[in-house]
Design a protein around this motif. Structure first.
Motif, PDB file in Angstrom:
ATOM      1  N   UNK A 151       0.832  -1.204   0.000  1.00 27.34           N
ATOM      2  CA  UNK A 151       0.000   0.000   0.000  1.00 27.34           C
ATOM      3  C   UNK A 151       0.870   1.260   0.000  1.00 27.34           C
ATOM      4  N   UNK A 162       2.791  10.267  -4.256  1.00 28.14           N
ATOM      5  CA  UNK A 162       3.601  11.280  -3.599  1.00 28.14           C
ATOM      6  C   UNK A 162       4.791  11.712  -4.459  1.00 28.14           C
ATOM      7  N   UNK A 198       3.752  13.692  -7.604  1.00 29.63           N
ATOM      8  CA  UNK A 198       3.233  15.019  -7.245  1.00 29.63           C
ATOM      9  C   UNK A 198       4.349  15.934  -6.775  1.00 29.63           C
ATOM     10  N   UNK A 245      -0.445   9.693   5.528  1.00 31.28           N
ATOM     11  CA  UNK A 245      -1.479   9.465   4.508  1.00 31.28           C
ATOM     12  C   UNK A 245      -2.814   9.163   5.175  1.00 31.28           C
ATOM     13  N   UNK A 260      -7.829  11.345  -0.842  1.00 31.32           N
ATOM     14  CA  UNK A 260      -7.784   9.898  -1.072  1.00 31.32           C
ATOM     15  C   UNK A 260      -6.343   9.410  -1.040  1.00 31.32           C
ATOM     16  N   UNK A 261      -5.429  10.253  -1.527  1.00 26.67           N
ATOM     17  CA  UNK A 261      -4.012   9.958  -1.442  1.00 26.67           C
ATOM     18  C   UNK A 261      -3.328  11.178  -0.876  1.00 26.67           C
ATOM     19  N   UNK A 262      -2.133  10.995  -0.344  1.00 26.46           N
ATOM     20  CA  UNK A 262      -1.415  12.147   0.156  1.00 26.46           C
ATOM     21  C   UNK A 262      -1.085  13.052  -1.014  1.00 26.46           C
ATOM     22  N   UNK A 263      -1.788  14.171  -1.116  1.00 25.96           N
ATOM     23  CA  UNK A 263      -1.488  15.107  -2.184  1.00 25.96           C
ATOM     24  C   UNK A 263      -0.439  16.073  -1.676  1.00 25.96           C
ATOM     25  N   UNK A 294      -8.960   4.238   0.583  1.00 19.66           N
ATOM     26  CA  UNK A 294      -8.079   4.934   1.534  1.00 19.66           C
ATOM     27  C   UNK A 294      -8.226   4.437   2.972  1.00 19.66           C
TER      28      UNK A 294
END
Lengths: 287, 262
Positions: free
Chosen positions: A121, A132, A135, B32, B38-41, B233
């Protein structure tokens, strides 16, 4: 009946007791691993009569062959990368004061105690298109389009090395620790440069650890399932996935069994060859 | 101070990078799980506990958690005494066959788990143990046994069997002398072995994928399916909790082992 010697009788009772003590555990092992694996072997050669058809398919059909080749390639790559990353780390841990080496080793085994699923995950979260790393790189304008870091062999290898690295570092460290420091000093006092003493003295002496670590990583990687299934994106079909797909999707129990048997034989053959050079206890990391 | 050569600096740099690679994925899970996205932005949006709420209010996740904890508990209760008895016999007996037994007990570590899983599935299908609690527990007992055996054997290595002989020569029977003399001295290895068996049962995924089903699916099986189909998540929250739990247990196990040594 002969006259029974009391000490002999005592010894027989002693043996009986010991066998009784070991029997529950042994029974569990026999019923849940020896019997099932034997069943697989039987099923791979018997279906309404004796047949080698399953093995013929495994060895001649393209998908099977490609999958075995890919699995060996990935395992080899993972082993080499783990060695390249693990050796310096083990070396450092061995050459710093005790407190530091404890810290380094704790950091090495820390991920070891995280579930494989949890780490899959984490890697998905890190490597995804919207993950991550992508981004982060886009935020700083390093890239304009997200990189394909996962759902391919790359993602599989990155995550697999992460999981198997402790199995490399620990035997390496254990071996390095047993190399007497005097030998390096002797090398230096005879005028050898540090790099020369390393390559001529230290490296050869650490080879048993290299062999133990590489064996463990390679063998574990051959049978990996969760990581390639989750991070490989369906294209990286390793042998273990072949086994599970033959069972779950196609109901090809004979084929699945044959693949499993070939995989098991490969693993046992590797252990057998390695055991001629170093003790297996060392590989299994008990001592 | 150590000699600072270019090689040494390279060694430090490489080691630091490798350590980051090892630790980062483990450290990233918690942030997270507390992110509202939903995801670590990046940069991270607001803090939120919504994924934890989702986990604790979802009956399917809760049922899976109950199954996992029950299986792990029964695994420890069964695997620990079996493993201790076996390790004791292996270390005490002079029978030649004990070496074979010892190797046999380590088989679960040697046979690739996918093979074990498929094999157990076939056997269970014949005897009707697929998708049952006893089936799940039994498989985990088998997988946990090596950890107990290895840990207890290590403990017994530093124990002098002459002590038990003394107790017996003073009139205690074998069983009593074991519980009065031997067990207290290897207690920490026994506890550590039990804890490792618990963690192994808690984390076990592949066998569960094949042999569990219906209402008896452990957390790992549901997590695996959720990760494969579409990343939920909620898994971030579950992962954080699982990681915290196993770290706590490992800490407990290792401090116990250390006390034995020190």
């Amino acid at each position: 009946m002969t006259v029974s010697d009391p000490s002999q009788k005592h010894q027989r009772r002693e043996h009986g007791l010991m066998l009784a003590l070991v029997s529950p555990a042994l029974l569990v092992i026999l019923l849940l691993i020896v019997l099932p694996v034997g069943w697989l072997a039987w099923q791979s050669i018997y279906h309404d009569g004796f047949t080698l058809e399953n093995y013929r398919r495994v060895f001649t059909e393209d998908i099977y062959w490609r999958s075995f080749a890919l699995t060996f390639e990935i395992s080899l790559a993972v082993t080499l990368i783990a060695l390249l990353l693990g050796y310096p780390l083990a070396y450092l841990a061995n050459s710093v004061p005790k407190a530091w080496s404890i810290l380094i080793l704790s950091l090495v085994v820390l991920p070891f105690w995280t579930s494989v699923l949890v780490r899959a995950y984490a890697w998905l979260a890190l490597l995804q298109r919207s993950g991550v790393i992508n981004q982060f790189l886009r935020y700083f304008d390093v890239i304009s389009e997200p990189l394909a870091l996962v759902h391919n062999s790359f993602g599989t290898v990155v995550a697999t090395v992460h999981i198997l690295l402790p199995f490399m570092v620990l035997p390496l460290y254990a071996t390095m620790q047993k190399i007497p420091g005097d030998l390096m000093q002797a090398g230096a006092s005879l005028g050898a440069s540090p790099s020369l003493t390393f390559f001529r003295v230290f490296l050869p002496l650490s080879l048993p650890g290299v062999l133990a670590g590489c064996t463990m990583v390679f063998v574990l990687c051959l049978g990996f399932y969760i990581t390639p299934e989750l991070l490989g994106g369906g294209r990286t079909v390793m042998v273990s996935m072949l086994v599970s797909r033959n069972v779950e999707l196609y109901n090809q129990f004979g084929a699945a069994s044959a693949v499993a048997v070939v995989l098991l034989m490969s693993v046992l053959a590797i252990f057998f060859v390695v055991s001629r050079f170093i003790s297996l206890d060392r590989v299994l990391g008990q001592k | 101070m150590m000699r600072i050569s270019p090689a040494r600096i390279a060694l430090y740099a490489i080691s630091a990078l490798v350590l980051v690679y090892l630790i980062l994925p483990v450290l990233i899970i918690a942030p997270i799980s507390f992110s509202s996205a939903r995801f670590l932005t990046f940069p991270p949006p607001s803090f939120s506990t919504r994924w934890y709420q989702q986990y604790f209010t979802n009956p399917a996740w809760m049922q899976a958690t109950r199954v996992t904890l029950t299986v792990a508990l029964f695994t420890v209760v069964i695997a620990t005494p079996c493993g201790v008895a076996a390790a004791y016999a292996i270390s005490q007996s002079k029978l030649r066959i004990m070496r074979v037994v010892h190797m046999a007990l380590l088989l679960p570590l040697v046979v690739p788990i996918i093979i074990t899983a498929v094999g157990i599935f076939f056997v269970y299908a014949k005897v009707g143990l697929v998708a049952t609690m006893p089936g799940l527990v039994l498989a985990n007992v088998m997988l946990g046994l090596p950890y107990v055996v290895i840990s207890v054997l290590a403990g017994l290595q530093s124990f002098d069997p002459a002590q038990e002989m003394v107790a017996r020569s003073l009139g205690m029977n074998r069983l009593r002398s074991f519980f009065a003399v031997t067990l207290p001295q290897i207690k920490s290895s026994v506890v550590a072995g039990g804890i490792f068996a618990f963690i192994s049962a808690m984390d076990e995924t592949i066998v569960a994928l094949f042999i569990s089903g219906g209402q008896y699916q452990p957390l790992t099986k549901r997590m695996f399916t959720a990760l494969r189909d579409e990343i939920d998540p909620t898994i971030g929250a579950i992962s954080t909790l699982m990681t915290a739990a196993s770290f706590l247990l490992v800490l407990l196990a290792t401090t116990r082992q250390k006390r034995k040594v020190g």
